[in-house]
Design an enzyme around this catalytic site. Structure first.
Site, PDB file in Angstrom:
ATOM      1  N   THR A  28       3.344  -5.456   7.556  1.00  0.00           N
ATOM      2  CA  THR A  28       4.558  -4.938   7.449  1.00  0.00           C
ATOM      3  C   THR A  28       5.717  -5.928   6.744  1.00  0.00           C
ATOM      4  O   THR A  28       6.261  -5.768   5.960  1.00  0.00           O
ATOM      5  CB  THR A  28       5.583  -4.333   8.727  1.00  0.00           C
ATOM      6  OG1 THR A  28       5.317  -5.543   9.646  1.00  0.00           O
ATOM      7  CG2 THR A  28       4.888  -3.156   9.349  1.00  0.00           C
ATOM      8  N   ARG A  36       3.217   4.113  12.977  1.00  0.00           N
ATOM      9  CA  ARG A  36       4.079   4.726  14.315  1.00  0.00           C
ATOM     10  C   ARG A  36       5.416   4.230  14.419  1.00  0.00           C
ATOM     11  O   ARG A  36       5.947   4.590  15.259  1.00  0.00           O
ATOM     12  CB  ARG A  36       3.076   4.745  15.256  1.00  0.00           C
ATOM     13  CG  ARG A  36       1.804   5.388  15.092  1.00  0.00           C
ATOM     14  CD  ARG A  36       0.782   5.347  16.245  1.00  0.00           C
ATOM     15  NE  ARG A  36      -0.488   6.143  16.095  1.00  0.00           N
ATOM     16  CZ  ARG A  36      -1.338   5.850  15.049  1.00  0.00           C
ATOM     17  NH1 ARG A  36      -1.417   4.474  14.780  1.00  0.00           N
ATOM     18  NH2 ARG A  36      -2.439   6.320  14.740  1.00  0.00           N
ATOM     19  N   HIS A 123     -12.019  -0.579  10.623  1.00  0.00           N
ATOM     20  CA  HIS A 123     -11.496   0.643  10.094  1.00  0.00           C
ATOM     21  C   HIS A 123     -11.938   0.444   8.566  1.00  0.00           C
ATOM     22  O   HIS A 123     -11.652   1.343   7.600  1.00  0.00           O
ATOM     23  CB  HIS A 123     -10.300   0.978  10.144  1.00  0.00           C
ATOM     24  CG  HIS A 123      -9.833   1.308  11.675  1.00  0.00           C
ATOM     25  ND1 HIS A 123      -8.451   1.308  12.133  1.00  0.00           N
ATOM     26  CD2 HIS A 123     -10.816   1.725  12.610  1.00  0.00           C
ATOM     27  CE1 HIS A 123      -8.609   1.766  13.445  1.00  0.00           C
ATOM     28  NE2 HIS A 123      -9.878   1.792  13.801  1.00  0.00           N
ATOM     29  N   CYS A 134     -25.131   9.196  -4.597  1.00  0.00           N
ATOM     30  CA  CYS A 134     -26.122   8.313  -4.736  1.00  0.00           C
ATOM     31  C   CYS A 134     -25.774   6.725  -4.062  1.00  0.00           C
ATOM     32  O   CYS A 134     -26.737   5.985  -4.187  1.00  0.00           O
ATOM     33  CB  CYS A 134     -26.312   7.958  -6.180  1.00  0.00           C
ATOM     34  SG  CYS A 134     -25.003   7.095  -7.075  1.00  0.00           S
ATOM     35  N   CYS A 154     -23.265  10.068 -11.489  1.00  0.00           N
ATOM     36  CA  CYS A 154     -24.233  11.200 -11.107  1.00  0.00           C
ATOM     37  C   CYS A 154     -23.829  12.607 -10.405  1.00  0.00           C
ATOM     38  O   CYS A 154     -24.406  13.379 -10.065  1.00  0.00           O
ATOM     39  CB  CYS A 154     -25.105  10.352  -9.679  1.00  0.00           C
ATOM     40  SG  CYS A 154     -23.887  10.547  -7.980  1.00  0.00           S
TER      41      CYS A 154
HETATM   42  N1  APR Z   1       5.543  -7.964  13.877  1.00  0.00           N
HETATM   43  C1  APR Z   1       4.965  -7.481  15.190  1.00  0.00           C
HETATM   44  N2  APR Z   1       4.884  -6.289  15.300  1.00  0.00           N
HETATM   45  C2  APR Z   1       5.175  -5.355  14.516  1.00  0.00           C
HETATM   46  C3  APR Z   1       5.603  -5.690  13.262  1.00  0.00           C
HETATM   47  C4  APR Z   1       6.074  -6.964  12.866  1.00  0.00           C
HETATM   48  N3  APR Z   1       6.433  -7.615  11.714  1.00  0.00           N
HETATM   49  N4  APR Z   1       5.811  -4.460  12.468  1.00  0.00           N
HETATM   50  C5  APR Z   1       5.555  -3.690  13.214  1.00  0.00           C
HETATM   51  N5  APR Z   1       5.073  -4.035  14.430  1.00  0.00           N
HETATM   52  C6  APR Z   1       4.550  -3.238  15.490  1.00  0.00           C
HETATM   53  C7  APR Z   1       5.173  -1.977  15.658  1.00  0.00           C
HETATM   54  O1  APR Z   1       6.122  -2.001  16.687  1.00  0.00           O
HETATM   55  C8  APR Z   1       3.812  -1.077  16.290  1.00  0.00           C
HETATM   56  O2  APR Z   1       3.885  -1.176  17.484  1.00  0.00           O
HETATM   57  O3  APR Z   1       3.118  -2.975  15.255  1.00  0.00           O
HETATM   58  C9  APR Z   1       2.717  -1.739  15.578  1.00  0.00           C
HETATM   59  C10 APR Z   1       1.953  -0.964  14.588  1.00  0.00           C
HETATM   60  O4  APR Z   1       1.353   0.240  15.383  1.00  0.00           O
HETATM   61  P1  APR Z   1       0.934   1.252  14.367  1.00  0.00           P
HETATM   62  O5  APR Z   1       1.715   1.597  13.375  1.00  0.00           O
HETATM   63  O6  APR Z   1       0.336   2.491  15.187  1.00  0.00           O
HETATM   64  O7  APR Z   1      -0.517   0.739  13.642  1.00  0.00           O
HETATM   65  P2  APR Z   1      -2.003   0.525  14.321  1.00  0.00           P
HETATM   66  O8  APR Z   1      -1.596   0.030  15.630  1.00  0.00           O
HETATM   67  O9  APR Z   1      -2.542  -0.652  13.437  1.00  0.00           O
HETATM   68  O10 APR Z   1      -2.441   1.929  14.041  1.00  0.00           O
HETATM   69  C11 APR Z   1      -4.051   1.903  14.512  1.00  0.00           C
HETATM   70  O11 APR Z   1      -4.187   4.055  13.286  1.00  0.00           O
HETATM   71  O12 APR Z   1      -3.704   5.740  11.973  1.00  0.00           O
HETATM   72  C12 APR Z   1      -4.781   4.911  12.521  1.00  0.00           C
HETATM   73  O13 APR Z   1      -6.482   3.809  11.136  1.00  0.00           O
HETATM   74  C13 APR Z   1      -5.083   3.770  11.375  1.00  0.00           C
HETATM   75  O14 APR Z   1      -5.703   1.381  11.730  1.00  0.00           O
HETATM   76  C14 APR Z   1      -4.847   2.606  12.078  1.00  0.00           C
HETATM   77  C15 APR Z   1      -4.623   2.830  13.584  1.00  0.00           C
END
Ligand code: APR
Length: 240
Positions: A28, A36, A123, A134, A154
């Site tokens: 991020t 999420r 992932h 192919c 193909c």
């Molecule tokens: N520093 C620390 N934590 C952070 C930061 C940051 N800068 N930005 C966001 N977060 C935290 C958020 O609070 C959240 O708990 O990172 C977490 C991201 O969680 P998700 O959005 O659920 O992402 P992730 O856990 O990677 O999701 C897992 O879900 O949809 C599938 O395949 C997709 O790989 C993904 C999997």
């Protein structure tokens, strides 16, 4: 430096067997929304829930709509992003012989862009694509430069080597991840909500007493961690 950070710094300084397990929160600070958080991908309004779109069924049944979402919301932000302080610090620790592997749920390739060598992509990755008929391999540029659905000569569809919902993870990668985690001295979990299995289940293989959770929000594993810091990962790691 506060007491928690001092403890983390001590554990890092003393270890040559650190393993990192991360998710979308690692990227991020590079400008890629996570899934999420309130401003995450899954909170944005679409015709269908995004988890429905990034699924095997959607790829096969609504291929045009899949690629429209996938290119705009998953490929473009990743290709426009650059590694942040977290990616760079992890690569530095690997180079110094302190970190053994990065295990990531991300598909953006930023750990490799930062210089990390041992990166286990649970992932998959947007960088690798293949023809579903192919098996011919294609770079991500082929996908971004194709209008609509990328096709192979193909006649097959060129799809990303990404684990979509309804698809299984690569068991070879999972076994290597379990091996690294079960032998780790320090396991640092960063930027993941730990809600998606089987990835989230990997951390139960950790047998040490230095489980570090660096996450902006609380997770279900906070109580099992030996050290929890709710802050931005890039900001924390850049102080170490
Ligand atoms: N520093 C620390 N934590 C952070 C930061 C940051 N800068 N930005 C966001 N977060 C935290 C958020 O609070 C959240 O708990 O990172 C977490 C991201 O969680 P998700 O959005 O659920 O992402 P992730 O856990 O990677 O999701 C897992 O879900 O949809 C599938 O395949 C997709 O790989 C993904 C999997």
């Amino acid at each position: 430096m506060d007491e928690k950070l001092l403890t983390l710094k001590k554990w890092i300084d003393e270890s040559d067997n650190i393993v990192f397990f991360g998710g979308a929160g690692v990227s991020t600070e590079s400008g890629i929304p996570d899934f999420r958080s309130t401003d995450g991908l899954y909170s944005q309004k679409y015709k269908y829930p995004p988890e429905t779109i990034v699924s095997h069924t959607f790829l096969t049944r609504r291929t045009e709509e899949f690629f429209e979402f996938y290119k705009e919301k998953m490929v473009a932000p990743a290709l426009a992003a650059r590694p942040n302080a977290a990616h760079l610090k992890l690569a530095e620790w690997e180079k110094a012989g302190k970190l053994k592997a990065v295990i990531t749920q991300n598909i953006d390739g930023l750990h490799q862009a930062a210089g990390s060598k041992e990166v286990l992509e649970l992932h998959g990755t947007i960088m690798k694509n293949y023809c579903d008929r192919c098996g011919k391999k294609f770079p991500v540029e082929y996908v971004t430069e194709s209008a609509g659905v990328p096709k192979c000569e193909c006649g097959g569809t060129v799809r990303p080597d990404v684990v979509l919902y309804e698809e299984g993870l690569d068991m070879g990668v999972m076994e290597r991840a379990i091996n690294y985690i079960s032998n780790a001295d320090v396991l640092i979990i960063g930027g993941t909500s730990l809600v998606v299995y089987p990835a989230a289940g990997l951390i139960r293989y950790y047998r040490g007493n230095k489980l570090v959770l660096l996450n902006l929000s609380e997770t279900s594993q906070d109580s099992n961690a030996d050290l929890v810091i709710h802050a931005k990962l890039g900001e924390v790691l850049s102080q170490l």
